[in-house]
Design an enzyme around this catalytic site. Structure first.
Site, PDB file in Angstrom:
ATOM      1  N   LYS A 101       0.898  -1.290   0.291  1.00 33.23           N
ATOM      2  CA  LYS A 101       0.088   0.097  -0.065  1.00 33.23           C
ATOM      3  C   LYS A 101       0.818   1.210  -0.048  1.00 33.23           C
ATOM      4  O   LYS A 101       0.536   2.102  -0.848  1.00 33.23           O
ATOM      5  CB  LYS A 101      -0.982  -0.122   1.228  1.00 33.23           C
ATOM      6  CG  LYS A 101      -1.976  -1.356   1.298  1.00 33.23           C
ATOM      7  CD  LYS A 101      -2.815  -1.215   2.373  1.00 33.23           C
ATOM      8  CE  LYS A 101      -4.040  -2.219   2.192  1.00 33.23           C
ATOM      9  NZ  LYS A 101      -4.881  -2.184   3.540  1.00 33.23           N
ATOM     10  N   GLY A 142     -13.137  -4.419   5.326  1.00 33.16           N
ATOM     11  CA  GLY A 142     -14.702  -4.858   5.306  1.00 33.16           C
ATOM     12  C   GLY A 142     -15.205  -4.854   4.014  1.00 33.16           C
ATOM     13  O   GLY A 142     -14.852  -4.212   3.155  1.00 33.16           O
TER      14      GLY A 142
END
Length: 814
Positions: free
Chosen positions: A681, A796
Site C-alpha cells: 500500500k 470490510g
C-alpha cells in the site's frame, strides 16, 4: 388538401386498415389523397413467384395461393357477406391474370424487366381496390384511381424515371374534375409512353405520394408507417433512440441515404422546391407527434440530429506513387464504375493524390475489382500503382445535422468516442458543408459504435456501463448487491445504466449481453460454463460492448497479469487486487502508460484504504501542483482491528482468528501480519506520488517471530502464534507500560519508505484509531505542518465494495 401515404405494415392486416379508416374519418372535412402500398409481404411473394417461374419451378402456383390467402383473410375481416363478393371477384380476376403472366414466363424461362414490373404492380392494384371499397362501406366518399393513368415515366421498367412535365399536368387535370373527398391511389406503379406498366423502385409508394403532393401543391405530405417518426438512431440497434420532433429536408435526406428506412430517399425531392412539409406518423399510434420535415431545422441546441449507418460495404483503395501529379486517375476510376452501374457510397482521397478510397456495396465488389483491374492493367504491370486493395465486412456510420458546421469539435468528439471504445476507423468522409460526417468501420463494431455516439451526442441519454466481474466472494457479492440496490437511483438521477454482463468465480462463469438478472445470479453461476481467465477475456472481446469495464475482486496474480490485455482491448480496469500496482515498477508503469495510450481508465482506489478516497486525493494534490514531503499512515484495517482487540485479557491467536472470520484479513492472514500488504500500500502511494520504487526498497520491520515466518501453511502459522504467545504479550506489555497503543505504521519520508509496528503515544492522531479504521496523513508543500488527514473504515466487504463502486461511477462520469 393533404396527401397521406400508408406503407406495407400500415396495410398489413384488417386491424391496421381499420386504423387507416379512423385516420381518414378524423380529417373528413378535408380533401384527402390516400396512396397505399401492397399488403405486407405481398411484393416479396410476387418477386419470389416471378423468380420461380423463370426457372420453371411450379411452386410459383403455391405462392399465388399464399397471396390469395393474405387478401382473402383481410377481405373476410373487413366486409360483410353482401359487400365482399365484388371485392373477391376483382381479386380473383387479378390473380388469374397474374397466373397467366407467370405461366408465360415459365414457358419461355425468361424474366424480363418489363414482365417483372407488370408482376409486382399487382400488389398495389389489389390493395388499393380493397382499401377504397373498405372506405366506401364505412360511408366515406372515396374513389380509386389507377396511378398508371397519372404518372408517366421512361421504359426503365423496374426503376423508372418520371416525366414530371407530363405527370404534373395529368395529375392536375384529373383532380380538377375529381369531386370525391377521398381518392385512393396505388403507390409504386406508373406507365411508360407506350402504355407498359413501370414501377418507381422499392420504396416507390413514398415517391408516388411526393409526386402527387408536389403536383397539387398539397398543404402537407403525411407518410404513415409503423414507427413514430424518424429516430435519432435505429431503435432496433439503439434502445435509447428518440423520435426527432422536427428536421430539415437535407437532414432527412442524409439520414435516409445512410440507412434510415422510414422514408424512401427520392421522396423528398419533389416536395423540397415547393417547401411542402412532410409529416412522418405512426399508423398504430396516431396520437404520437411524429417527425415534421421542413426547409430548415429549428432546433439548434443539438447540432447532431441523428446517427445512421449502411451495412454490407466494401472499401476499395487505388494507391500508388505513380498517381501523384498525374491527372485523370479519378476520372478513369469513376467512369469505370459508372459503366458497370456501380453506385459509390463514399469517396475519400489523400491530398497527396497518393490514394483514392471508395466505398461500394458488397454485392458489387467482385465486378468492381475485375473492371478496375482491367482499366488500370498497364499501371499495375508497370508498378505505378499497387494491386487493388479490397476490404469487406465493413459498414459506414454517419452523424447528420445542419448545424454541425457552426459547432467546433464535432468531428473530434465523434472520432474520440469511437476510439475510446476500440472502434477502428478505416476511412473518413466529410463534406465542406459539414452536414454529414461519415466513417467506415468494421461491421462487427456497428452496434457498439452507434450506441457510443448516441450516448455522446444526445444528452438525455443514459450512459450504459457493461461490467465483467471476476471474483464474487464477500466483496463481490456486496458490490453486486449495491449495484442492484442503486440501479434505479443512478438511472433516474445520474443517467447511468450499470449492467453486469459477465460474472466469474474460480469454477464457473456466466454471460448475458442484455445484463445478468441480479436477483438470481448465485443460482445462475452454479449452472455456468467452466471458468478460465483466457476464455473470460475472449468472451469480453466477442460481446464487443461499449463502455466495458473489467472488475477484479480477487487477490490472484494471474488475474492481475490479464490487465494489460484488457486495456489493449479498450476495456477499463477496476481492481481491488493490489498485485498489479505493487508489482515491479516496470509493470506498474506499463499499465499506467497503456491506460493513457488507449484512453481507457485503470483505477485501483481500493488498493489503499478500501473505500477511503486516499489515492484520488493524492492524485488531486499532485495534479494541482502540490508536492508530497511525507506520508504517515495506518493502512491495515485488519492489523488495526487486531491490535485494538488484543488486550491482556485475550490471546493474540484468538484475535487473529476473529479478524479472519469477520473478513478483515486475507484468507491467508500471513499476508496481513507479515506487513507485506501494508508495504504494498505505501509502495502504491509512493508511486502515485511520482517516486520510482519497488517492493524490495521498502524497509519492513516485522513484529513476527522467526517461527512465524517459517510456517509452511496457514494452519502451521496459527500453531506458531500459539507457541509464541509470550512474544506478543511482551509487545503489548511494553506499549501499556509506556501508556501507548500498538499501531502498524507505514511511512514515506523523502522518497524512503518503511513499515513496522510502533508504540503510539497519547495525543498522536493514530492513538485513538478504533476498530478497523485507517488513517493517512499527507504532509505537502501546501500542508507542511498540519497535514491533510483522511480517516475512516479501511477494511470490510461493504466499504471495499463501495470503493469499487465509486471507481465504476467515476468511469461512467468520465
Amino acid at each position: 388538401m393533404k396527401v397521406l401515404k400508408f406503407g406495407g405494415t400500415s396495410v398489413g392486416s384488417s386491424k391496421n386498415i381499420n386504423k387507416i379508416i379512423e385516420i381518414v374519418k378524423a380529417n373528413e372535412e378535408e380533401k384527402q389523397i390516400i396512396v397505399v402500398s401492397a399488403f405486407a409481404k405481398v411484393t416479396n411473394l410476387l418477386l419470389e413467384a416471378a423468380q420461380l417461374a423463370s426457372i420453371k419451378k411450379t411452386a410459383y402456383t403455391s405462392v399465388i395461393e399464399d397471396i390469395k390467402t393474405i387478401h382473402n383473410q383481410i377481405i373476410s375481416d373487413l366486409f360483410t357477406e353482401k359487400d365482399k363478393n365484388e371485392v373477391l371477384k376483382f381479386v380473383n380476376q387479378k390473380l388469374a391474370d397474374l397466373k397467366s403472366i407467370l405461366d408465360s414466363i415459365s414457358l419461355i424461362s425468361e424474366l424480363s424487366a418489363k414482365s417483372e414490373a407488370n408482376i409486382v404492380s399487382h400488389g398495389e392494384l389489389l390493395s388499393s381496390f380493397v382499401i377504397a371499397k373498405a372506405l366506401q362501406v364505412n360511408h366515406i366518399d372515396a374513389e380509386r384511381k389507377d396511378t398508371r393513368e397519372l404518372i408517366l415515366t421512361n421504359t426503365n421498367y423496374t426503376n423508372a424515371s418520371v416525366n414530371f412535365e407530363v405527370s404534373n399536368r395529368q395529375i392536375q387535370d384529373y383532380f380538377k374534375s375529381n369531386k370525391a373527398k377521398v381518392t385512393v391511389l396505388p403507390g409504386f406503379i406508373s406507365s411508360a409512353e407506350n402504355g407498359d406498366t413501370t414501377v418507381l423502385g422499392r420504396g416507390g409508394s413514398d415517391y408516388t405520394a411526393a409526386i402527387v403532393a408536389s403536383a397539387l401543391d398539397a398543404d402537407v405530405l403525411e407518410i404513415w408507417t409503423d414507427v413514430s417518426g424518424m429516430f435519432t438512431a435505429n431503435p432496433n440497434v439503439v434502445p435509447q433512440a428518440m423520435p426527432i420532433e422536427q428536421i430539415s429536408y437535407e437532414e432527412a435526406m442524409e439520414l435516409s441515404h445512410f440507412g434510415a428506412k422510414v422514408i424512401y430517399p427520392p421522396t423528398i425531392h419533389p416536395v423540397l422546391k415547393k417547401e411542402i412539409p412532410i409529416l412522418i406518423k405512426n399508423t398504430l399510434k396516431p396520437e404520437d407527434a411524429g417527425t415534421l420535415i421542413t426547409k430548415t431545422s429549428k432546433d439548434k441546441k443539438n447540432p447532431v440530429k441523428g446517427i445512421s449507418h449502411i451495412d454490407d460495404v466494401t472499401l476499395i483503395t487505388l494507391e500508388g506513387s505513380g498517381m501523384v501529379g498525374i491527372p485523370g486517375f479519378s476520372k478513369r476510376l469513376f467512369e469505370t464504375l459508372a459503366t458497370e452501374k456501380i453506385n459509390v457510397k463514399l469517396i475519400t482521397q489523400a491530398s497527396s493524390e497518393h490514394s483514392i478510397c471508395i466505398g461500394i456495396d458488397d454485392s458489387n465488389a467482385n465486378l468492381a475489382k475485375i473492371a478496375i483491374d482491367s482499366t488500370f492493367e498497364f499501371e499495375i504491370l508497370k508498378n505505378k500503382i499497387k494491386p487493388l486493395q479490397i476490404e469487406k465486412n465493413l459498414s459506414i456510420i454517419a452523424i447528420v445535422g445542419d448545424h454541425m458546421k457552426s459547432h467546433q469539435g464535432i468531428s473530434g468528439k465523434m472520432f474520440g468516442t469511437l476510439g475510446k471504445n476500440n472502434v477502428n476507423i478505416r476511412a473518413i468522409a466529410q463534406g465542406a458543408s459539414e452536414k454529414n460526417i461519415s466513417a467506415v468501420i468494421a461491421a462487427k463494431d456497428v452496434k457498439k459504435g452507434i450506441n457510443s455516439l448516441h450516448e455522446s451526442f444526445f444528452k438525455n441519454n443514459n450512459k450504459q456501463l457493461n461490467l465483467f466481474i471476476t471474483g464474487v466472494g464477500n466483496v463481490g457479492a456486496k458490490l453486486i448487491e449495491q449495484i442492484e440496490q442503486q440501479h434505479e437511483f443512478l438511472l433516474n438521477n445520474l443517467n447511468i445504466n450499470i449492467r453486469i454482463v459477465g460474472l466469474s468465480n474460480s469454477r464457473q462463469m456466466i454471460f448475458d449481453d442484455e445484463g445478468i438478472d441480479l436477483s438470481s445470479w448465485k443460482e445462475q453461476i452454479k449452472k455456468g460454463v467452466p471458468a478460465s481467465l483466457d476464455s473470460f477475456l475472449e468472451q469480453v472481446k466477442a460481446l464487443n460492448l461499449r463502455n466495458s469495464v473489467f472488475v477484479d475482486i480477487t487477490a490472484n496474480a494471474k488475474v492481475a497479469d490479464m490487465y494489460a490485455k484488457y486495456l489493449k482491448n479498450s476495456t477499463a480496469v477496476v481492481a481491488c487486487n493490489k498485485i498489479a500496482s505493487s508489482a515491479t515498477y516496470k509493470k506498474y508503469k506499463e499499465l499506467k502508460e497503456l491506460s493513457r495510450s488507449y484512453d481507457v481508465p485503470y483505477l485501483f482506489e481500493t488498493n489503499v484504504g478500501a473505500g477511503l478516497p486516499i489515492i484520488d486525493t493524492l492524485n488531486n494534490l499532485i495534479t494541482s501542483g502540490d508536492q508530497v514531503h511525507k506520508i504517515q499512515a495506518v493502512l491495515s484495517g485488519s492489523l488495526n482491528f487486531i491490535f485494538n482487540n488484543f488486550t491482556t485479557e485475550t490471546e493474540f491467536y484468538d484475535v487473529v482468528k476473529q479478524a479472519q472470520l469477520e473478513g478483515y484479513t486475507e484468507p491467508d492472514p500471513r499476508i496481513d501480519l507479515s506487513g507485506v500488504d501494508v508495504a504494498r500500500k505505501i509502495l502504491i502511494l509512493a508511486r502515485e506520488s511520482g517516486i520510482k520504487i519497488n517492493l524490495e526498497d521498502i524497509e519492513n520491520d516485522s513484529f513476527l517471530t522467526e517461527n512465524n515466518h517459517k510456517a509452511d501453511s496457514v494452519d502451521d502459522f496459527y500453531n506458531s502464534l500459539k507457541t509464541d504467545a509470550d512474544h506478543f504479550k511482551e509487545l503489548l506489555k511494553s506499549a501499556n507500560s509506556n501508556n501507548c497503543q500498538l499501531k502498524y505504521v507505514a511511512e514515506l519520508i523523502n522518497g524512503k519508505a518503511k513499515v513496522g509496528l510502533k508504540e503510539i503515544p497519547v495525543g498522536h492522531p493514530f492513538y485513538n484509531l478504533e476498530g478497523k479504521d485507517n488513517i493517512v496523513m499527507f504532509y505537502t508543500k501546501r500542508y507542511p505542518e498540519q497535514p491533510m488527514i483522511i480517516k475512516g473504515a479501511g477494511a470490510g466487504a461493504d466499504v471495499t465494495a463501495s470503493g469499487l463502486f465509486a471507481d465504476i461511477i467515476k468511469i461512467a462520469n468520465n
